[in-house]
Write a protein that holds these residues in place. Structure first.
Motif, PDB file in Angstrom:
ATOM      1  N   ALA A   1      98.118  27.557 -14.766  1.00  0.00           N
ATOM      2  CA  ALA A   1      98.161  26.295 -13.682  1.00  0.00           C
ATOM      3  C   ALA A   1      98.118  25.198 -14.498  1.00  0.00           C
ATOM      4  O   ALA A   1      98.998  24.349 -14.119  1.00  0.00           O
ATOM      5  CB  ALA A   1      97.182  26.583 -12.755  1.00  0.00           C
ATOM      6  N   ARG A   2      97.050  25.113 -15.436  1.00  0.00           N
ATOM      7  CA  ARG A   2      96.985  23.631 -16.376  1.00  0.00           C
ATOM      8  C   ARG A   2      98.572  23.422 -16.859  1.00  0.00           C
ATOM      9  O   ARG A   2      99.192  22.547 -16.884  1.00  0.00           O
ATOM     10  CB  ARG A   2      96.253  23.777 -17.299  1.00  0.00           C
ATOM     11  CG  ARG A   2      94.732  23.611 -16.587  1.00  0.00           C
ATOM     12  CD  ARG A   2      93.709  23.261 -17.701  1.00  0.00           C
ATOM     13  NE  ARG A   2      93.577  24.370 -18.838  1.00  0.00           N
ATOM     14  CZ  ARG A   2      92.803  25.619 -18.790  1.00  0.00           C
ATOM     15  NH1 ARG A   2      92.066  25.634 -17.678  1.00  0.00           N
ATOM     16  NH2 ARG A   2      93.017  26.320 -19.525  1.00  0.00           N
TER      17      ARG A   2
ATOM     18  N   SER B   1     104.075  26.367  -8.481  1.00  0.00           N
ATOM     19  CA  SER B   1     103.409  27.557  -9.059  1.00  0.00           C
ATOM     20  C   SER B   1     102.233  26.983  -9.817  1.00  0.00           C
ATOM     21  O   SER B   1     101.313  27.766 -10.113  1.00  0.00           O
ATOM     22  CB  SER B   1     104.454  27.946 -10.159  1.00  0.00           C
ATOM     23  OG  SER B   1     104.761  27.199 -11.319  1.00  0.00           O
ATOM     24  N   ALA B   2     102.176  25.737 -10.157  1.00  0.00           N
ATOM     25  CA  ALA B   2     100.954  25.281 -10.601  1.00  0.00           C
ATOM     26  C   ALA B   2      99.866  25.288  -9.394  1.00  0.00           C
ATOM     27  O   ALA B   2      98.612  25.653  -9.712  1.00  0.00           O
ATOM     28  CB  ALA B   2     101.099  23.640 -11.193  1.00  0.00           C
ATOM     29  N   ARG B   3      99.960  24.865  -8.488  1.00  0.00           N
ATOM     30  CA  ARG B   3      99.083  25.030  -7.277  1.00  0.00           C
ATOM     31  C   ARG B   3      98.908  26.598  -7.111  1.00  0.00           C
ATOM     32  O   ARG B   3      97.464  26.971  -6.801  1.00  0.00           O
ATOM     33  CB  ARG B   3      99.603  24.479  -6.026  1.00  0.00           C
ATOM     34  CG  ARG B   3      98.760  24.343  -5.004  1.00  0.00           C
ATOM     35  CD  ARG B   3      99.207  23.696  -3.966  1.00  0.00           C
ATOM     36  NE  ARG B   3      99.746  22.555  -3.861  1.00  0.00           N
ATOM     37  CZ  ARG B   3     100.983  22.073  -3.852  1.00  0.00           C
ATOM     38  NH1 ARG B   3     102.095  23.217  -3.827  1.00  0.00           N
ATOM     39  NH2 ARG B   3     101.411  21.017  -4.209  1.00  0.00           N
TER      40      ARG B   3
ATOM     41  N   TYR C   1      93.927  30.045 -14.650  1.00  0.00           N
ATOM     42  CA  TYR C   1      93.714  28.853 -14.823  1.00  0.00           C
ATOM     43  C   TYR C   1      94.363  28.006 -16.015  1.00  0.00           C
ATOM     44  O   TYR C   1      95.012  27.017 -15.868  1.00  0.00           O
ATOM     45  CB  TYR C   1      92.204  28.561 -15.103  1.00  0.00           C
ATOM     46  CG  TYR C   1      91.286  28.413 -13.533  1.00  0.00           C
ATOM     47  CD1 TYR C   1      91.943  27.477 -12.548  1.00  0.00           C
ATOM     48  CD2 TYR C   1      90.413  29.235 -13.530  1.00  0.00           C
ATOM     49  CE1 TYR C   1      91.156  27.468 -11.413  1.00  0.00           C
ATOM     50  CE2 TYR C   1      89.693  29.417 -12.405  1.00  0.00           C
ATOM     51  CZ  TYR C   1      90.090  28.419 -11.335  1.00  0.00           C
ATOM     52  OH  TYR C   1      89.279  28.310 -10.167  1.00  0.00           O
TER      53      TYR C   1
ATOM     54  N   ARG D   1     101.622  24.722 -16.359  1.00  0.00           N
ATOM     55  CA  ARG D   1     102.506  24.241 -15.291  1.00  0.00           C
ATOM     56  C   ARG D   1     102.539  23.018 -14.744  1.00  0.00           C
ATOM     57  O   ARG D   1     103.392  22.314 -14.575  1.00  0.00           O
ATOM     58  CB  ARG D   1     102.538  25.530 -14.267  1.00  0.00           C
ATOM     59  CG  ARG D   1     103.867  25.635 -13.273  1.00  0.00           C
ATOM     60  CD  ARG D   1     105.101  26.038 -14.471  1.00  0.00           C
ATOM     61  NE  ARG D   1     105.019  26.805 -15.491  1.00  0.00           N
ATOM     62  CZ  ARG D   1     105.297  28.315 -15.060  1.00  0.00           C
ATOM     63  NH1 ARG D   1     105.548  28.703 -13.700  1.00  0.00           N
ATOM     64  NH2 ARG D   1     105.155  29.220 -15.767  1.00  0.00           N
ATOM     65  N   ASN D   2     101.323  22.669 -14.604  1.00  0.00           N
ATOM     66  CA  ASN D   2     101.037  21.387 -14.104  1.00  0.00           C
ATOM     67  C   ASN D   2     101.476  20.194 -15.085  1.00  0.00           C
ATOM     68  O   ASN D   2     102.197  19.073 -14.368  1.00  0.00           O
ATOM     69  CB  ASN D   2      99.828  21.292 -13.714  1.00  0.00           C
ATOM     70  CG  ASN D   2      99.420  19.773 -13.141  1.00  0.00           C
ATOM     71  OD1 ASN D   2      99.890  19.786 -11.824  1.00  0.00           O
ATOM     72  ND2 ASN D   2      98.589  18.737 -13.684  1.00  0.00           N
TER      73      ASN D   2
ATOM     74  N   TYR E   1      99.215  29.187  -9.068  1.00  0.00           N
ATOM     75  CA  TYR E   1      98.318  29.921 -10.016  1.00  0.00           C
ATOM     76  C   TYR E   1      96.825  29.504  -9.943  1.00  0.00           C
ATOM     77  O   TYR E   1      95.930  30.239 -10.204  1.00  0.00           O
ATOM     78  CB  TYR E   1      98.881  29.718 -11.250  1.00  0.00           C
ATOM     79  CG  TYR E   1      99.970  30.530 -11.860  1.00  0.00           C
ATOM     80  CD1 TYR E   1     100.112  31.727 -11.512  1.00  0.00           C
ATOM     81  CD2 TYR E   1     101.383  30.096 -12.155  1.00  0.00           C
ATOM     82  CE1 TYR E   1     101.006  32.557 -11.902  1.00  0.00           C
ATOM     83  CE2 TYR E   1     102.528  30.813 -12.361  1.00  0.00           C
ATOM     84  CZ  TYR E   1     102.228  32.237 -12.249  1.00  0.00           C
ATOM     85  OH  TYR E   1     103.301  33.132 -12.624  1.00  0.00           O
ATOM     86  N   ARG E   2      96.440  28.151  -9.649  1.00  0.00           N
ATOM     87  CA  ARG E   2      95.133  27.949  -9.349  1.00  0.00           C
ATOM     88  C   ARG E   2      94.469  28.390  -8.206  1.00  0.00           C
ATOM     89  O   ARG E   2      93.358  29.024  -8.475  1.00  0.00           O
ATOM     90  CB  ARG E   2      95.035  26.427  -9.310  1.00  0.00           C
ATOM     91  CG  ARG E   2      93.596  25.688  -9.065  1.00  0.00           C
ATOM     92  CD  ARG E   2      93.735  24.290  -9.108  1.00  0.00           C
ATOM     93  NE  ARG E   2      94.565  23.735  -8.141  1.00  0.00           N
ATOM     94  CZ  ARG E   2      95.721  23.050  -8.345  1.00  0.00           C
ATOM     95  NH1 ARG E   2      96.300  22.932  -9.318  1.00  0.00           N
ATOM     96  NH2 ARG E   2      96.485  22.381  -7.335  1.00  0.00           N
TER      97      ARG E   2
END
Length: 274
Positions: A66-67, A42-44, A63, A69-70, A46-47
């Motif tokens: 994404a951060r 999901s991080a990838r 963004y 979640r990463n 959402y980015r």
């Protein structure tokens, strides 16, 4: 980096790690692996969705998601490896998320922000349910507390997106209400306008009809009057039948009146020669 993006590394001694790993059930391990895979993918996603967003505000929010979640995926990876667990994931999970993010990007590219937000709410809701299932398992305190904090964070994002949907719906409802009450008003105004034009036309027609009838009546009276007048022939005949008396000029006797002669004319004294 935001405070929500901060990664807190969980450290354990060797004996403690062994105890924590042995305390995890097979279902708990599988749930942790699923949560890690979903967080990483999901991080990838959402980015990529942020790159496809046309709205600057939505781009920034995606963004940020994404951060965060990463960061969550990185924390889980460190923790799971410290417990001796694999961080691999099932390919079917990735395929499921890939389909979800493809739809999200499509909605964002077309500018359908409301549908995109609704999709994010559903996706994040499913992620909350996955974390909730893991929290019902017997987990080490550190992992349990970490997942609780992540769950609260995700729920907060859902609440904010739900607020956006509610605001959009209220605005749409207000617009519909305005249109609903504006249409009858326009209809009444239009009806009044048409009625006014019709009344004016009727009045004008009646006035025109009255003038026409008056003119026709006057013309009829004039025709009747002219019909009663004698013709030219009748006038001539009437003049012939008139017996006019004979008139004779009287004799005028004026003995004292005579015409002047030259000898009677006298020159004025100032005209005479000297």
């Amino acid at each position: 980096m935001n405070r929500s993006d901060t990664v807190t590394v969980l450290s354990r001694t060797g004996s403690k790690l062994a105890d924590d790993a042995s305390a995890l059930s097979g279902d708990a391990v599988k749930l942790l692996e699923t949560i890690y895979a979903d967080a990483r993918d999901s991080a990838r996603g959402y980015r990529e969705a942020a790159e496809a967003a046309t709205s600057g505000a939505m781009k920034a929010r995606l963004y940020g998601m994404a951060r965060r979640r990463n960061a969550m995926a990185g924390q889980l990876e460190i923790t799971m490896r410290s417990l001796g667990l694999e961080t691999g994931h099932d390919a079917s999970v990735t395929e499921k998320l890939r389909h979800y993010f493809d739809e999200l990007k499509s909605k964002l590219e077309t500018g359908d922000t409301r549908a995109a937000i609704a999709g994010i709410i559903r996706g994040e809701g499913a992620f909350v349910e996955s974390i909730d299932k893991a929290l019902r398992e017997s987990l080490p305190d550190a992992i349990h507390g970490f997942l609780e904090r992540q769950q609260r964070q995700v729920k907060g994002a859902i609440d904010r997106f739900s607020g956006d949907i509610a605001s959009s719906d209220r605005l749409a409802a207000l617009k519909q209400t305005a249109i609903k009450y504006r249409k009858p008003a326009l209809f009444v105004l239009l009806a009044l306008g048409v009625a006014g034009l019709a009344t004016a036309a009727i009045v004008q027609q009646r006035r025109h009809g009255a003038v026409t009838r008056s003119l026709a009546s006057a013309r009829g009276a004039l025709d009747r009057a002219l019909a009663q007048l004698p013709s030219q022939t009748q006038v001539r005949q009437s003049l012939r039948n008139i017996d006019l008396p004979t008139m004779r000029m009287p004799d005028i006797n004026m003995p004292h009146l005579r015409m002047p002669v030259r000898s009677d004319l006298k020159m004025p004294s100032f005209l005479k020669r000297r």
